[in-house]
Motif scaffolding. Structure first.
Motif, short mmCIF file in Angstrom:
data_model
loop_
_atom_site.label_atom_id
_atom_site.label_comp_id
_atom_site.label_asym_id
_atom_site.label_seq_id
_atom_site.Cartn_x
_atom_site.Cartn_y
_atom_site.Cartn_z
N ALA A 151 0.83 -1.20 0.00
CA ALA A 151 0.00 0.00 0.00
C ALA A 151 0.86 1.25 0.00
CB ALA A 151 -0.91 0.00 1.22
N LEU A 152 1.85 1.29 0.91
CA LEU A 152 2.66 2.50 1.01
C LEU A 152 3.60 2.65 -0.17
CD1 LEU A 152 3.71 3.10 4.70
CD2 LEU A 152 2.06 4.31 3.29
N THR A 153 4.20 1.56 -0.55
CA THR A 153 5.18 1.67 -1.65
C THR A 153 4.48 2.04 -2.95
OG1 THR A 153 6.55 0.00 -0.59
CG2 THR A 153 7.00 0.46 -2.90
N GLU A 497 13.95 9.29 4.01
CA GLU A 497 13.28 10.52 4.46
C GLU A 497 11.76 10.41 4.27
OE1 GLU A 497 15.25 13.84 2.51
OE2 GLU A 497 13.46 15.07 2.88
N ILE A 498 11.40 9.98 3.05
CA ILE A 498 9.97 9.89 2.72
C ILE A 498 9.31 8.81 3.56
CG2 ILE A 498 8.35 9.16 0.92
CD1 ILE A 498 10.44 10.32 -1.07
N TYR A 499 10.00 7.68 3.64
CA TYR A 499 9.43 6.54 4.35
C TYR A 499 9.20 6.89 5.80
CZ TYR A 499 8.56 1.50 4.83
OH TYR A 499 7.98 0.28 5.02
N GLU A 501 8.79 9.88 7.01
CA GLU A 501 7.68 10.83 7.06
C GLU A 501 6.35 10.11 6.91
OE1 GLU A 501 10.15 14.50 4.96
OE2 GLU A 501 8.32 13.73 4.01
N LEU A 502 6.34 9.19 5.92
CA LEU A 502 5.10 8.46 5.67
C LEU A 502 4.69 7.64 6.89
CD1 LEU A 502 5.29 7.07 2.02
CD2 LEU A 502 3.50 8.47 3.01
N LEU A 505 3.38 9.71 9.51
CA LEU A 505 2.03 10.18 9.18
C LEU A 505 1.05 9.02 9.18
CD1 LEU A 505 0.90 12.92 8.39
CD2 LEU A 505 1.15 12.26 6.01
N PHE A 506 1.51 7.94 8.60
CA PHE A 506 0.64 6.79 8.36
C PHE A 506 0.22 6.12 9.65
CE2 PHE A 506 -1.06 3.19 6.19
CZ PHE A 506 -0.66 2.06 6.88
N GLN A 509 -2.42 7.82 11.75
CA GLN A 509 -3.71 7.84 11.04
C GLN A 509 -4.33 6.45 11.01
OE1 GLN A 509 -4.13 9.99 7.44
NE2 GLN A 509 -2.60 11.53 8.00
N LEU A 571 -7.70 5.08 4.55
CA LEU A 571 -6.51 5.97 4.54
C LEU A 571 -6.01 6.18 3.13
CD1 LEU A 571 -5.14 7.17 7.01
CD2 LEU A 571 -3.50 5.32 6.94
N LEU A 572 -5.88 5.09 2.39
CA LEU A 572 -5.32 5.16 1.05
C LEU A 572 -6.31 5.76 0.06
CD1 LEU A 572 -3.39 1.77 0.86
CD2 LEU A 572 -2.45 4.04 1.16
N GLY A 574 -8.35 8.17 0.85
CA GLY A 574 -8.66 9.55 1.26
C GLY A 574 -9.99 9.64 1.98
N MET B 1 1.72 14.68 2.85
CA MET B 1 1.66 13.38 2.17
C MET B 1 0.25 12.96 1.87
SD MET B 1 4.63 11.82 1.79
CE MET B 1 6.29 12.24 2.17
N THR B 3 -3.57 13.63 0.61
CA THR B 3 -4.35 14.53 -0.24
C THR B 3 -5.78 14.01 -0.28
OG1 THR B 3 -4.05 13.26 -2.25
CG2 THR B 3 -2.32 14.84 -1.69
N SER B 4 -6.62 14.73 -0.92
CA SER B 4 -8.02 14.31 -1.02
C SER B 4 -8.12 13.03 -1.85
CB SER B 4 -8.86 15.40 -1.68
OG SER B 4 -8.37 15.62 -2.98
N LYS B 5 -7.07 12.75 -2.57
CA LYS B 5 -7.10 11.53 -3.35
C LYS B 5 -6.53 10.36 -2.54
CE LYS B 5 -6.77 13.72 -7.87
NZ LYS B 5 -6.95 15.08 -7.38
N GLY B 6 -6.25 10.56 -1.28
CA GLY B 6 -5.72 9.48 -0.46
C GLY B 6 -4.27 9.72 -0.13
N MET B 7 -3.76 8.87 0.78
CA MET B 7 -2.37 9.02 1.20
C MET B 7 -1.45 8.69 0.03
SD MET B 7 -0.56 7.25 4.39
CE MET B 7 -0.57 8.57 5.55
N THR B 9 1.66 7.28 -1.91
CA THR B 9 2.52 6.14 -1.73
C THR B 9 3.97 6.61 -1.75
OG1 THR B 9 2.66 5.81 -4.10
CG2 THR B 9 0.90 4.64 -2.94
N VAL B 10 4.86 5.69 -1.38
CA VAL B 10 6.29 6.01 -1.37
C VAL B 10 6.74 6.41 -2.77
CG1 VAL B 10 8.60 5.01 -1.06
CG2 VAL B 10 6.82 4.55 0.62
#
Lengths: 643, 49
Positions: A151-153, A497-499, A501-502, A505-506, A509, A571-572, A574, B1, B3-7, B9-10
């Motif tokens: 999901a995250l990647t 850095e992004i990971y 942050e994600l 944040l993730f 949530q 979450l994914l 929105g 990170m 948005t209204s379109k969802g979180m 991804t990496v």
């Protein structure tokens, strides 16, 4: 958000099939190969527009394959997304208006579904096969990681795996660079003994070139000297031949001037005169004889006296007649002889005059006969032959012309390059040529010496170049690895850095969303879900305590898992409440567990549309039944009322 | 990170971050490295490398 229906036309085993869905829990039941997975793939394809092999959806030999998914958004609008696979790939989104522009359709679908990436949908809205069982065996860290993974990647790849791989790669690069630095230093050290080789090479090359040039110049000069000598010799030949030809011409003129004919004429006249004089003498003798004879006859006539007078009275006597006749004849003959004599005399005189004329014409040859002239002519001829030396005069002339041309050519050549040579005589030219020979020999020797040295320098130069080539290759490789290292380092740093942050944040949530759902489906028993920031361990909060996930019952774990899954999906997407699709997710569960699971699903289905695909007819009682059958290929299958 | 379109991804966040860095980079050599890093990271995250 909920799906209203899906219509398949010529999709795998379905010629034309419409499935209608309802709110809450929908159970799509059918045996193996009845098309359950086809319906799920088609829903996914309709939303995401991507599938591993789109042609696999086409019914065999069909020319017209399409999928139509009708859905209602969270704001109550109804849309139909239609994807045509054959005869050509097309997409259309219908509401009150028809959208056919791909970019507009994509944007609208994102607005409705959030992320429409296939992998994201599969990791959130869809639960495959025995994922439940696998996840039940995982500990909490792994569950969270697994949730976060695709999901995250945003792909099948795990970000953690990418980070680990990059780190390993960077370490390898560092080691390679250290190794390479060492090798480069070695190569540089190997080059030290070859210092000065290039200069020596250049110097010797230049020297040899100069020697070659000098030798050529001297050889050319020597050639010119030789030409000069040849020129001198040719000029002498020309003079000699000219002289010979002149002499030949003179002799020929002398020969022409020889009065052979006149002398012949004189001799001829002389001979004729002599013959005439001989003839004259003979004639004189004859005349004399005849005269004597006549005298005699006359004398005989006179001596006969009286008798002859007497007889003459009786006429002439026969004897007298004969005598007279003879005398007459002799007189006639004498006349003739005298005439001839005068004629001869005249001829002789004419000849004498003519002869004297000839003699007067050639006074130098007075007294000289034909023999003399022939002798002189012979000597002239001999001399001419001596001068011709076996050639004809024409050949000698041609020879002269050729020699002249040679001389002109030689002269022109010498004049162009070495005009001063033309004024030099043979001995000076020969001396100079000798000096040039010596110089050429010396230069050649020096050139050979330099070439011998050059050979060994060349070998060293090639060796040096080889080392330099290898060094350059190493340095290029070094640079390449440095670049790759730098690139991978940038990638690693950025991903970290992004990971980070994600995750920062993730996780909160996910905690919140999943916690809300957990609270709802456990009817407030569990208040919150807590996920450890470092270890990703999951704990649930009761009013007075926190319990680690591994201490929960299986049923509570299922509830927890569903909460996490739905929370992830929200979450994914929105915050959108997407339907959950389960594909044979519980076939290994026993009856008790199933009961617990369906209790959870029913609870979830109060707020979220759930579609469960199964072969187990026992599940039909739990929700809105949609039965698939191999015989049902032409008519629509309408869902029975939900319980 | 988010948005209204969802979180995001990496992959999405990575592409955005790298694109920003590239646009703001003045040094040409460094820019080339960043461009390569964008390509490399995307391939790795998409599982194509």
């Amino acid at each position: 958000m909920r799906f209203l229906s899906i219509t398949l036309k010529n999709v795998r085993s379905f010629r034309s099939k419409t499935i209608e869905f309802r709110d809450g829990l929908n159970i799509v039941c059918g045996p193996n190969e009845s098309g359950k997975s086809t319906i799920l793939e088609s829903i996914l394809y309709a939303v995401a527009g991507e599938i591993e092999d789109v042609s696999s959806l086409r019914r065999w030999k069909s020319e017209d394959t399409s999928i139509h998914l009708r859905y209602k958004t969270d704001t109550g609008e109804t849309y139909t997304v239609s994807r045509t696979i054959s005869p050509e790939m097309k997409c259309r989104l219908e509401n009150f208006i028809i959208l056919e522009d791909p970019e507009t359709i994509l944007s609208t679908l994102r607005n409705h579904f959030g992320s429409i990436q296939k992998t994201v949908l599969e990791s959130s809205a869809i639960v495959r096969h025995n994922q439940m069982e696998i996840l039940r065996k995982m500990d909490s860290r792994e569950i969270v990681k697994e949730q976060m993974r695709a999901a995250l990647t945003g792909s099948e790849t795990s970000t953690d795996e990418v980070i680990t791989m990059l780190q390993v790669r960077i370490d390898e690069y560092q080691e390679s660079l250290r190794d390479m630095d060492f090798k480069i230093e070695n190569f540089k050290a190997n080059l030290i003994p070859y210092a000065g080789v290039d200069e020596a090479y250049e110097s010797l090359t230049s020297k040899i070139r100069v020697y070659e040039k000098d030798v050529k110049t001297r050889q050319r000069e020597r050639e010119m000297h030789t030409k000069k000598l040849l020129y001198n010799s040719t000029v002498k030949d020309v003079e000699e031949i000219q002289k010979r030809l002149e002499e030949i011409e003179d002799i020929e003129s002398y020969r022409e001037a020889l009065p052979l004919e006149k002398i012949k004429k004189i001799e001829e006249l002389e001979n004729k005169r002599r013959r005439l004089e001989d003839g004259m003498e003979s004639l004189i003798s004859l005349i004399k004889e005849r005269e004597e004879e006549l005298v005699q006859i006359r004398k005989e006539s006179d001596e006969k006296g009286f008798f002859s007078w007497f007889t003459s009275l009786f006429g002439k006597s026969k004897e007298k007649k004969d005598r007279e006749k003879r005398a007459f004849t002799i007189e006639e003959v004498l006349k003739g002889y005298r005439r001839d004599f005068y004629e001869l005399e005249r001829k002789i005189e004419d000849m004498r005059i003519e002869k004297n004329d000839y003699i007067n014409q050639i006074p130098d040859y007075k007294g000289k006969g034909v023999e003399y002239c022939c002798k002189v002519d012979g000597e002239y001829q001999k001399r001419i032959e001596e001068l011709l030396k076996g050639l004809t005069k024409e050949e000698l002339v041609q020879s002269l012309l050729r020699k002249r041309e040679d001389a002109d050519r030689l002269r022109g050549s010498i004049f162009t390059e070495y005009p001063h040579l033309l004024d030099m005589d043979d001995s000076d030219v020969t001396n100079e040529r000798g000096n040039l020979e010596e110089m050429i020999s010396m230069l050649k020797q020096e050139k050979e010496d330099s070439e011998a040295k050059f050979e060994s320098v060349e070998i060293r130069k090639h060796e040096k170049e080889r080392i330099q080539r290898e060094l350059r290759a190493l340095e290029a490789q070094n640079l390449d690895i440095k670049t790759r290292n730098e690139v991978d380092q940038v990638v690693l740093d950025t991903i970290n850095e992004i990971y980070s942050e994600l995750k920062d944040l993730f996780i909160p949530q996910l905690e919140e969303k999943a916690g809300q759902i957990m609270q709802r489906i456990t009817k407030g028993k569990y208040m919150r879900i807590l996920i450890g920031r470092e270890d990703l361990g999951i704990r649930v909060e009761l009013p007075d305590q926190l319990i680690d996930m591994k201490l929960l019952s299986q049923g509570t774990k299922d509830q927890l898992y569903f909460s996490l899954r739905i929370g992830l999906s929200e979450l994914l997407s929105g915050g959108r409440n997407l339907p959950l699709l389960f594909d044979e997710s519980f076939y290994t569960s026993d009856e008790n567990r199933l009961k617990e699971t369906f209790e959870v699903l029913e609870e979830i289905a109060l707020n979220t549309q759930v579609i469960l695909f199964t072969h187990n007819e026992d599940f039909l009682k739990y929700g809105n039944p949609i039965v698939l059958s191999e015989q049902m290929t032409l008519s629509d299958s309408v869902g029975l009322s939900t319980k | 990170m988010e948005t209204s379109k969802g979180m995001k991804t990496v992959i999405e966040a990575f592409k955005e971050k790298m694109t920003d860095k590239i646009e703001n980079e003045r040094d040409e050599k460094r820019k080339e490295i960043l461009i390569k890093a964008l390509q490399r990271g995307t391939e790795l995250l998409e599982g194509k490398s």
